[in-house]
Design an enzyme around this catalytic site. Sequence first.
Site, PDB file in Angstrom:
ATOM      1  N   ASP A  51     -10.049  -4.231  -5.899  1.00  0.00           N
ATOM      2  CA  ASP A  51      -9.452  -3.524  -4.768  1.00  0.00           C
ATOM      3  C   ASP A  51     -10.147  -2.177  -4.631  1.00  0.00           C
ATOM      4  OD1 ASP A  51      -7.869  -2.121  -2.947  1.00  0.00           O
ATOM      5  OD2 ASP A  51      -5.975  -2.827  -3.782  1.00  0.00           O
ATOM      6  N   HIS A  89      -7.558  -5.257  -0.503  1.00  0.00           N
ATOM      7  CA  HIS A  89      -6.336  -4.458  -0.534  1.00  0.00           C
ATOM      8  C   HIS A  89      -5.168  -5.120   0.189  1.00  0.00           C
ATOM      9  CE1 HIS A  89      -4.229  -0.724  -1.254  1.00  0.00           C
ATOM     10  NE2 HIS A  89      -4.022  -0.521   0.026  1.00  0.00           N
ATOM     11  N   SER A 115       0.827  -1.192   0.000  1.00  0.00           N
ATOM     12  CA  SER A 115       0.000   0.000   0.000  1.00  0.00           C
ATOM     13  C   SER A 115       0.871   1.255   0.000  1.00  0.00           C
ATOM     14  CB  SER A 115      -0.963  -0.039   1.196  1.00  0.00           C
ATOM     15  OG  SER A 115      -1.974   0.930   1.072  1.00  0.00           O
TER      16      SER A 115
END
Length: 267
Positions: free
Chosen positions: A217, A245, A95
């Site tokens: 996602d 995610h 991320s």
Amino acid sequence: MDILRRNNVTVTGSADGPVVMLAHGFGCDQNMWRLIVPALAERYRVVLFDYVGSGSSDLTAWSPERYSSLQGYAQDVIEVCEALGHEQVVFVGHSVSAMVGVLAAEAAPERIGTLVMVAPSPCYLDDEGYRGGFSAEDIDELLASLESNYLGWSSAMAPVIMGNPERPELGQELTNSFCATDPDIARVFARTTFLTDSREDLKKVSVPTLVLECSQDAIAPREVGAYVHAAIPSSRLVTLDATGHCPQLSAPEATAQAVLDFLGAQR
């Protein structure tokens, strides 16, 4: 300062293997990688750590001045590498940490030799010709909700971020991780995460790079993965048959195999 204690550094795996460094995202800690560590540790020296302000790091070392910018987190990465004496490591960032890795590679190219970007996003805000997944109003609402009621925000958002509603235990794990983070620290990290635009930094990446996205996602849509891949000439894009995610939790075998396949092709 003892950097290894400050960042709660853990080292495991093959003593003489190439070094793979795993970096967690917002509201998480190194425990998020536990399901893929065994597969990586068979061939690689695996370094795990918590950013200052996260997990079991030294919270007294946190400051809003340093960690209101992704550069502060990149400095954590560089300092851990220096403390361990590692060069040309494989940096696996989840991320927002994917962009932290980009910044660390730019600032200390001797330390980072390969990037693996798991569900990356250089900019969460929609722009002309760019879909980040959130409007300005979305971001404002998200941050206002987080700042007014962090625990309530965590309980509502974590399952959305995780996806996989048929596996509620995954959403609960992420909720617990979010809720374990100091709210004041989380507020700063959230603003740093969701308001940073790192798109220009992608153009500076020159190391071999894997862009690893999920087929669905809610936080980093596939348009973002395509954008990151196009912006980094040396990159490879792999789309996992996974939802949410956090594929290192929802699809650990596929995530680990994609990383191993990519690293094997680089040797």
